[in-house]
Design a protein around this motif. Structure first.
Motif, mmCIF file in Angstrom:
data_model
loop_
_atom_site.group_PDB
_atom_site.id
_atom_site.type_symbol
_atom_site.label_atom_id
_atom_site.label_comp_id
_atom_site.label_asym_id
_atom_site.label_seq_id
_atom_site.Cartn_x
_atom_site.Cartn_y
_atom_site.Cartn_z
ATOM 1 N N ILE A 1 45.072 47.623 41.207
ATOM 2 C CA ILE A 1 44.846 48.997 40.715
ATOM 3 C C ILE A 1 43.846 49.708 41.630
ATOM 4 N N ALA A 2 42.786 48.987 42.016
ATOM 5 C CA ALA A 2 41.797 49.577 42.933
ATOM 6 C C ALA A 2 42.448 49.955 44.261
ATOM 7 N N LEU B 1 44.624 37.365 30.165
ATOM 8 C CA LEU B 1 44.919 36.946 31.537
ATOM 9 C C LEU B 1 43.828 36.000 32.024
ATOM 10 N N LYS C 1 35.397 54.162 52.231
ATOM 11 C CA LYS C 1 35.517 53.241 53.356
ATOM 12 C C LYS C 1 36.756 53.571 54.189
ATOM 13 N N LEU D 1 43.850 38.081 36.550
ATOM 14 C CA LEU D 1 43.115 39.287 36.174
ATOM 15 C C LEU D 1 42.595 40.009 37.416
ATOM 16 N N ARG D 2 41.958 39.252 38.293
ATOM 17 C CA ARG D 2 41.459 39.815 39.544
ATOM 18 C C ARG D 2 42.568 40.472 40.335
ATOM 19 N N GLU E 1 45.315 41.685 39.325
ATOM 20 C CA GLU E 1 45.784 42.925 38.713
ATOM 21 C C GLU E 1 44.796 44.068 38.938
ATOM 22 N N ILE E 2 43.518 43.793 38.678
ATOM 23 C CA ILE E 2 42.521 44.875 38.813
ATOM 24 C C ILE E 2 42.398 45.290 40.283
ATOM 25 N N GLU E 3 42.419 44.315 41.173
ATOM 26 C CA GLU E 3 42.343 44.652 42.599
ATOM 27 C C GLU E 3 43.540 45.491 43.035
ATOM 28 N N LEU F 1 45.211 51.207 44.753
ATOM 29 C CA LEU F 1 45.963 52.467 44.681
ATOM 30 C C LEU F 1 45.066 53.663 45.028
ATOM 31 N N ASN F 2 43.768 53.395 45.113
ATOM 32 C CA ASN F 2 42.823 54.459 45.467
ATOM 33 C C ASN F 2 42.487 54.388 46.952
ATOM 34 N N LYS F 3 42.017 55.511 47.474
ATOM 35 C CA LYS F 3 41.496 55.505 48.844
ATOM 36 C C LYS F 3 39.995 55.777 48.748
ATOM 37 N N SER F 4 39.215 54.806 49.192
ATOM 38 C CA SER F 4 37.763 54.912 49.019
ATOM 39 C C SER F 4 37.117 55.546 50.241
ATOM 40 N N GLU G 1 41.403 34.343 34.937
ATOM 41 C CA GLU G 1 40.577 35.130 35.856
ATOM 42 C C GLU G 1 41.285 35.430 37.175
#
Lengths: 440, 435
Positions: free
Chosen positions: A58-59, A46, A66, A51-52, A54-56, A61-64, A48
């Motif tokens: 995935i991130a 992929l 923050k 790629l960003r 896609e990875i973002e 999908l989480n609750k941080s 850049e």
């Protein structure tokens, strides 16, 4: 290819120099029948930007922390990280280096580790500290092996209040080493400890947040010639409680995530083993020492390597090689930034926030099955605790860790923590939500 | 002590300038795969959605993290041919220890008490140390004159008391062990297991799968092969992969997928237990995952081919000038020595002089079977120009050794410090600052 600088022309020249037509000819020694004929079934490369994205995604999908109000501890803590820490960690002279084997070109990391060893000694009162371990749990397991090796004894007692994660890791290492492990309540120590006991492992403050009476424990342990290993999962407590060395602790195994390391879903952080002088030769892992160069100028090297696997191989004090140097550096920068007074203030703030939280929870009808002798986390109990946890989560509040799964006898109990990030506003919001849930 | 922020930043920035990383220049430290660490990987690991997650948060709030771990594991399984991987070990040696505990648990369950593990004389020091941390006796197996495992010695030492062998392939001479099939067969015939030290996996990416070579359990170094930075000595990550029959012994938890939901699986009575708290060095996993998605299946094979081509090219430039104890086509790295060097100039002198030429030295005095070993691993992320400059410097140092040996023996001359007194450091340990 983005990360391989040789272009076609370079490759042609190199192949020509080798007298071959293709790089595949270099794999002659690999048995023909195992050579892969088709590409691995992994997605294509992929760019850049994609790629960003896609990875973002995935991130996302989480609750941080923050997005959530975090009242969660249990061996990982949501502390504030000053901007100096990422600024220095981002220096690639540090983060793209290997272990400082070649001292002359690695003075920066070596001095930083020496400073880190100093900080750990100052915080614990112990004589020496190593250059870091994987985490607090494996550091505790290695401390146990140190105790075994220096005492020649094969039995180990573990306090029930040791963090279950630590207990599990200590159990794994004990089993592999043929050590006999027994879990006890601290008040059973007198009866359980014997001439065969290599060490007693106790956590300060313990997993339930309670501050242990190390002075009393120490006497019982040392009367039998056994060693006292103290695990510290919340390093900030070191700035709040009396120095561990004052209680004649033999070995300290700590996790320093709280000092400048993000929670990172549990890793990386850094562990460390600190001990009294007499155990220097049994200490696992790297040690940095100060020395002089050929012209008498001060400098730093990895030292006492005769303990280590690359010299002593099967007779080494541990097999550890890579540790968590960058996380130790994060802690060093953190400690330098906040300073002694700053650290004490942060610790005090944690304790005050925890007390404020406790007062609010008491008003909301929670009980304190372990009392209130805590630093920044404690256990509360209420019949509907689990139900409240679920409801609070939908309001964006992570209300502690339910203990029932790990400790069946602690039904309806929740371990809650408050750090400097949980200020009055945060706690008032929790109390308000609790009020709504309880009185509606 | 209480310092103001400018002093803190100047102090640590000053220290950073006394350090040298891959971003500063060529770092051919054999066995360590010091390749370039893509910047995007660093940024992705710092995303708040990853870095600000608590490991004990409710599962529904960390589905992305679990998905990443699940997909990373799947990719590692595909690359190596294994049934499952545990991502928990925090470094290579930690992976080895995990692997040895799995071997121990396997025989315990079978009701066999095997007491020894074979370790080639070429092995990394962590191998025998990991073996003895599990109460096994490490028994050395010799290498033959071609740099392969000595099959005769192996046959003599492999019996029903031996739990298995720890093998590194390509080995630490940078050579692919031509006897690997026989090694695995001999060990398997006596009921033993084959452990693979995956430190040198960079040479095999997309070329062949370790499982197909006969390996049963193996660790990878995400901080070597999968381009996550070494951090000046960590954090690393040392996932352990196993064949089907060993899956039951892996550390827990593993990530499972049910429908479109991910969860941790903590069950499994045969598991060796936990190796560290929580789930491993998750931040490192994010970087390796990003790297794998960046290069993809097409890139993986190119990594191996370029790494091996770079090594062979550099070797071709140096073979006329340096003693080459095992003269074969190398894989991703090769080993020279100081044998026959003029005026008793040693490997250590050569390493220190390289500093003056702006290069990080190779790994030195390892593997132990080569006296004065110089182990060079260029990796795929170096240009031909860099390799040529390094070769020129190595050749020049040999000339200097002949013409002006003192210059080499007293090097480095351009570093912030001269050679440091290691003996003093060990005899009078000064391990912390004191007032």
């Amino acid at each position: 290819m983005r990360f391989t600088p040789c272009n076609e022309r370079d490759r042609e020249e190199m192949l020509k120099a080798l007298g071959i037509k293709a790089a595949s000819e270099l794999f002659v020694d690999i048995p023909k029948d195992v050579l892969l004929e088709k590409q691995l079934s992994i997605t294509k490369a992929l760019g850049e930007m994609q790629l960003r994205r896609e990875i973002e995604s995935i991130a996302a999908l989480n609750k941080s922390a923050k997005q959530l109000s975090m009242f969660l501890g249990g061996g990982c803590y949501n502390h504030f990280i000053p901007a100096t820490v990422p600024a220095i960690l981002g220096r690639s002279e540090f983060y793209t280096a290997y272990t400082p084997y070649q001292a002359e070109i690695s003075q920066g990391m070596l001095q930083a580790i020496y400073e880190w060893q100093t900080y750990i000694c100052l915080l614990t009162g112990m004589d020496l500290a190593n250059a870091s371990m994987y985490d607090g749990a494996s550091a505790t397991a290695e401390a146990m092996i140190m105790a075994k090796n220096s005492s020649g004894r094969k039995k180990v007692l573990v306090a029930k209040g040791l963090n279950p994660e630590y207990k599990a890791v200590v159990g794994t290492y004990a089993k592999a080493n043929g050590l006999q492990l027994k879990e006890i309540e601290v008040d059973e120590l007198q009866n359980e400890i014997g001439e065969e006991t290599a060490c007693f492992i106790v956590q300060q403050p313990n997993f339930f947040g309670c501050i242990e009476k190390l002075h009393e424990i120490e006497k019982k342990v040392h009367e039998r010639g056994s060693l006292l290993v103290v695990a510290v999962a919340e390093a900030l407590s070191l700035a709040f409680l009396p120095k561990l060395a004052e209680a004649n602790v033999d070995i300290v195994a700590a996790d320093v995530q709280s000092f400048g390391n993000s929670m990172n879903f549990g890793g990386p952080s850094a562990g460390v083993v600190a001990c009294r002088q007499q155990f220097m030769r049994q200490l696992p892992g790297r040690l940095v020492g100060k020395t002089v160069d050929a012209s008498g100028k001060e400098g730093f090297v990895l030292t006492l390597q005769a303990r280590e696997q690359h010299i002593r191989r099967e007779r080494a004090s541990s097999n550890i090689c890579s540790n968590q140097a960058l996380c130790a550096l994060a802690s060093t920068v953190y400690l330098a930034t906040v300073g002694e007074k700053g650290l004490k203030d942060i610790a005090k703030e944690n304790h005050e926030n925890a007390e404020y939280l406790a007062s609010k929870l008491e008003k909301a009808g929670f009980e304190f099955p372990f009392g209130k002798n805590f630093f920044n986390e404690f256990v509360v109990k209420r019949k509907d605790a689990k139900e409240l946890q679920q409801k609070l989560l939908s309001k964006g509040i992570v209300f502690g860790l339910s203990l029932e799964e790990r400790f069946p006898e602690l039904k309806d109990c929740v371990l809650v923590a408050a750090t400097e990030m949980n200020d009055r506003e945060d706690i008032d919001k929790l109390a308000e939500q609790l009020g709504v849930l309880l009185w509606s | 002590m209480n310092l103001s922020e400018p002093l803190v930043i100047r102090h640590f920035t000053g220290l950073s300038r006394l350090n040298f990383g891959v971003d500063n220049g060529f770092y051919p430290l054999g066995s360590c795969t010091m390749k370039y660490n893509p910047k995007v990987c660093e940024e992705m690991a710092r995303l708040e959605g990853f870095s600000l997650l608590h490991p004990l948060q409710p599962l529904q709030s960390v589905q992305g993290a679990l998905r990443l771990m699940y997909e990373l594991e799947k990719m590692l399984c595909e690359i190596c041919g294994f049934a499952r991987f545990s991502l928990q070990p925090a470094a290579g040696a930690h992976g080895e220890l995990t692997g040895m505990m799995i071997v121990q648990a396997y025989f315990k369950k079978k009701g066999e008490s095997r007491t020894k593990v074979l370790v080639p004389d070429l092995a990394h020091g962590t191998n025998p140390a990991s073996v003895s941390m599990c109460g096994f006796e490490a028994v050395e197996v010799k290498s033959d004159s071609s740099g392969n495992t000595d099959l005769e010695d192996l046959r003599a030492k492999m019996d029903e008391n031996v739990a298995g062998i720890m093998i590194t392939n390509p080995n630490t001479l940078g050579l692919f062990d031509q006897n690997i099939a026989d090694v695995c067969r001999i060990v398997h015939e006596k009921g033993g297991l084959v452990y693979g030290d995956g430190a040198n996996m960079n040479a095999l990416l997309g070329i062949c799968k370790p499982k197909d070579l006969g390996i049963d359990v193996m660790h990878l170094n995400l901080h070597k092969t999968f381009s996550t930075p070494h951090g000046g000595g960590g954090p690393g990550s040392g996932p352990v992969g196993v064949v089907e029959k060993l899956v039951q012994f892996l550390p827990l938890p593993l990530v499972e997928k049910n429908g479109d939901k991910y969860a941790f699986e903590f069950g499994g009575e045969n598991s060796i237990g936990k190796m560290r708290s929580f789930y491993g060095n998750f931040g490192v996993m994010v970087k390796a995952f990003t790297y794998l998605r960046a290069i993809g299946s097409d890139g993986l094979k190119q990594v191996a081919e370029n790494a091996v081509l770079n090594a062979n090219y550099l070797l071709s430039r140096l073979r006329k000038h340096y003693h080459l104890p095992f003269d074969r086509v190398c894989m991703h790295e090769f080993v020279l020595s100081d044998k026959g060097f003029p005026n008793n100039v040693t490997t250590n002198d050569i390493a220190k002089r390289l500093l003056d030429y702006g290069f990080h030295p190779p790994m030195v005095y390892f593997p132990l079977i080569v006296k004065g070993a110089i182990m060079i691993e260029p990796t795929e992320t170096e240009s031909k120009e860099t390799l040529d400059r390094f070769a020129d410097a190595m050749v020049k140092i040999k000339e200097e050794a002949a013409e002006n040996p003192e210059l080499v023996k007293t090097s480095p001359h351009s570093m912030p410090v001269r050679r440091l007194d290691a003996v003093k450091a060990a005899r009078q340990p000064d391990l912390r600052w004191k007032e």
